[in-house]
Design an enzyme around this catalytic site. Structure first.
Site, PDB file in Angstrom:
ATOM      1  N   HIS A 202      45.532  51.902 -13.043  1.00 53.54           N
ATOM      2  CA  HIS A 202      45.978  53.172 -13.003  1.00 53.54           C
ATOM      3  C   HIS A 202      47.381  53.445 -13.518  1.00 53.54           C
ATOM      4  CE1 HIS A 202      48.009  51.115  -9.748  1.00 53.54           C
ATOM      5  NE2 HIS A 202      48.830  52.272  -9.648  1.00 53.54           N
TER       6      HIS A 202
HETATM    7  C1  UD1 Z   1      51.513  56.371  -7.372  1.00 52.96           C
HETATM    8  C2  UD1 Z   1      52.835  55.394  -7.441  1.00 52.96           C
HETATM    9  C3  UD1 Z   1      52.427  54.191  -7.901  1.00 52.96           C
HETATM   10  C4  UD1 Z   1      51.434  53.636  -6.955  1.00 52.96           C
HETATM   11  C5  UD1 Z   1      50.102  54.257  -7.086  1.00 52.96           C
HETATM   12  C6  UD1 Z   1      49.097  53.904  -6.050  1.00 52.96           C
HETATM   13  C7  UD1 Z   1      54.303  56.908  -8.158  1.00 52.96           C
HETATM   14  C8  UD1 Z   1      55.662  57.260  -9.208  1.00 52.96           C
HETATM   15  N1  UD1 Z   1      53.466  56.231  -8.494  1.00 52.96           N
HETATM   16  O1  UD1 Z   1      50.717  56.432  -8.655  1.00 52.96           O
HETATM   17  O2  UD1 Z   1      53.377  53.492  -8.173  1.00 52.96           O
HETATM   18  O3  UD1 Z   1      50.936  52.330  -7.629  1.00 52.96           O
HETATM   19  O4  UD1 Z   1      50.430  55.830  -6.379  1.00 52.96           O
HETATM   20  O5  UD1 Z   1      47.726  54.398  -6.111  1.00 52.96           O
HETATM   21  O6  UD1 Z   1      54.841  57.543  -7.165  1.00 52.96           O
HETATM   22  N2  UD1 Z   1      45.186  61.973  -7.799  1.00 52.96           N
HETATM   23  C9  UD1 Z   1      44.221  62.674  -7.179  1.00 52.96           C
HETATM   24  N3  UD1 Z   1      43.969  62.348  -5.885  1.00 52.96           N
HETATM   25  C10 UD1 Z   1      44.960  61.847  -5.061  1.00 52.96           C
HETATM   26  C11 UD1 Z   1      45.886  61.447  -5.816  1.00 52.96           C
HETATM   27  C12 UD1 Z   1      46.098  61.472  -7.218  1.00 52.96           C
HETATM   28  O7  UD1 Z   1      43.187  63.013  -8.027  1.00 52.96           O
HETATM   29  O8  UD1 Z   1      44.766  61.708  -3.883  1.00 52.96           O
HETATM   30  C13 UD1 Z   1      45.461  62.167  -9.143  1.00 52.96           C
HETATM   31  C14 UD1 Z   1      46.045  63.444  -9.814  1.00 52.96           C
HETATM   32  O9  UD1 Z   1      45.379  63.808 -11.017  1.00 52.96           O
HETATM   33  C15 UD1 Z   1      47.268  62.856  -9.991  1.00 52.96           C
HETATM   34  C16 UD1 Z   1      47.130  61.345 -10.578  1.00 52.96           C
HETATM   35  O10 UD1 Z   1      46.127  61.166 -10.018  1.00 52.96           O
HETATM   36  O11 UD1 Z   1      48.103  63.827 -10.998  1.00 52.96           O
HETATM   37  C17 UD1 Z   1      48.313  60.741 -10.270  1.00 52.96           C
HETATM   38  O12 UD1 Z   1      48.954  60.469  -8.915  1.00 52.96           O
HETATM   39  P1  UD1 Z   1      50.400  60.356  -8.747  1.00 52.96           P
HETATM   40  O13 UD1 Z   1      50.462  60.279  -7.215  1.00 52.96           O
HETATM   41  O14 UD1 Z   1      51.224  61.250  -9.391  1.00 52.96           O
HETATM   42  O15 UD1 Z   1      50.618  58.796  -8.962  1.00 52.96           O
HETATM   43  P2  UD1 Z   1      49.779  57.540  -9.111  1.00 52.96           P
HETATM   44  O16 UD1 Z   1      49.139  57.295 -10.351  1.00 52.96           O
HETATM   45  O17 UD1 Z   1      48.608  57.348  -7.902  1.00 52.96           O
END
Ligand code: UD1
Length: 350
Positions: A202
């Site tokens: 991820h």
């Molecule tokens: C975040 C943390 C990372 C952690 C990870 C665990 C930061 C900078 N990164 O990364 O350190 O290892 O969480 O999972 O805070 N999305 C969904 N549904 C959700 C959440 C996210 O669809 O419930 C999708 C969205 O398209 C979003 C992307 O995932 O833009 C990334 O989510 P984001 O919370 O920005 O960062 P993670 O990659 O999850």
């Protein structure tokens, strides 16, 4: 005494579980604020249900966005909540944007700030998590470090006098859950007795570069045993955009597992392939060898003991199914004794 935990992303819910239990046992008035960084049922609510974490007192419903927009929106929505609560401690966890947002708000409101999982370093400032954890450590009044190495990192940055080594709360929850789970809930065509790999990908560094992403997926397809890939929403979105199918060969893609299912799957696996920090350590705690598709790790103890191998260039997929285990066959307990959350409660109430 009021302690407010601010969490928002999946790994933080896991860490919150044993801490909430320890606070309840210590009679702490514990408030929980969920920033809403993770909001999908399987990324958030499932963890609260399965790990019996109290429902958050506030959900800021911030959702996804660029780093600035997401972190800024969290700060805007969190400030009035903390200003009204005025807790004796604000407790933040790990290294996500939720961690940094809460740290800045608490520091500006002059609220005592404690950072759980302090002192981890990848020494790679291009990672958003590295920026978040360094800034949070320096804003905090109390640094709750999981290991001796984390303490040494903090010492080098002049933060030793605010540091306490408490052990790792993930050990508490992982070992507790492992004692209670049954066999893994795998896809129907995967026979656990024939061996399988658990994979998660991820991190932006792996998902956001099309050719690297394709190399990883091709490597997973080519494994000699089934690969159960629990797919984070970011991975699914990036693969869709790049036209890369998460099927074919040995790949069996499933929706993200809840915590007990993940523990059961990792415990029964022949190997783990991941870029997650938490999963590297869970693999270690459960005695499953791991390959980490990154140039560095925040958990060097796993590598030093021979349970974890870095494959920074994704260049040796033929070793992923059999990364090897150390001769002893037993992890040496680098991450504490499973009683870290009690020490956290003691430290904050002392
Ligand atoms: C975040 C943390 C990372 C952690 C990870 C665990 C930061 C900078 N990164 O990364 O350190 O290892 O969480 O999972 O805070 N999305 C969904 N549904 C959700 C959440 C996210 O669809 O419930 C999708 C969205 O398209 C979003 C992307 O995932 O833009 C990334 O989510 P984001 O919370 O920005 O960062 P993670 O990659 O999850």
């Amino acid at each position: 005494m009021i302690v407010t935990s601010v969490v928002g992303a999946r790994p933080q819910f896991v860490k919150l579980a044993p801490v909430a239990q320890a606070f309840a046992a210590a009679g702490v008035d514990h408030r929980i604020v969920h920033t809403g960084q993770h909001y999908d049922e399987r990324m958030s609510d499932a963890f609260f249900d399965e790990l019996e974490i109290p429902t958050p007192d506030h959900n800021l419903a911030v959702g996804s966005g660029g780093h600035g927009a997401q972190t800024g929106e969290m700060m805007i929505r969190l400030e009035p909540v903390l200003a009204e609560q005025r807790p004796d401690w604000v407790l933040v966890y790990g290294d996500t944007n939720s961690t940094l947002a809460a740290a800045v708000v608490a520091a500006k409101l002059h609220l005592p700030l404690a950072h759980l999982e302090a002192g981890l370093r990848s020494f790679n400032r291009r990672m958003p998590e590295e920026v978040n954890r360094v800034l949070t450590d320096h804003a905090s009044d109390l640094l709750l470090a999981p290991t001796r190495l984390a303490r040494e990192n903090l010492e080098r940055e002049g933060l030793a006098d605010r540091t306490l080594v408490v052990g790792d709360v993930m050990t508490d929850v992982c070992l507790r859950v492992a004692r209670g789970v049954g066999p893994a809930a795998l896809p129907d065509d995967v026979d656990p007795d024939d061996g399988y790999i658990v994979a998660t990908i991820h991190r932006a560094e792996n998902t956001d570069d099309r050719s690297r992403l394709e190399t990883i997926v091709t490597g997973l397809r080519s494994q000699p045993i089934p690969v159960v890939l629990t797919a984070h929403p970011r991975l699914v979105a990036r693969c869709e955009a790049a036209g890369i199918a998460l099927t074919g060969g040995s790949l069996r893609t499933v929706a993200p597992y809840g915590y007990p299912d993940m523990v059961a799957a990792v415990r029964g696996a022949a190997a783990v392939v991941t870029d997650s920090g938490g999963l590297q350590k869970e693999a270690y705690l459960l005695g499953t060898p791991c390959t980490t598709l990154r140039t560095e790790t925040e958990w060097p103890e796993t590598v030093a003991e021979g349970w974890n191998r870095l494959d920074p260039d994704v260049s040796s997929p033929e070793r992923w199914a059999h990364p090897g285990t150390p001769e002893s066959g037993i992890p040496r307990g680098a991450y504490g004794d499973g009683d870290a959350a009690r020490r956290v409660a003691d430290a904050l109430t002392d």
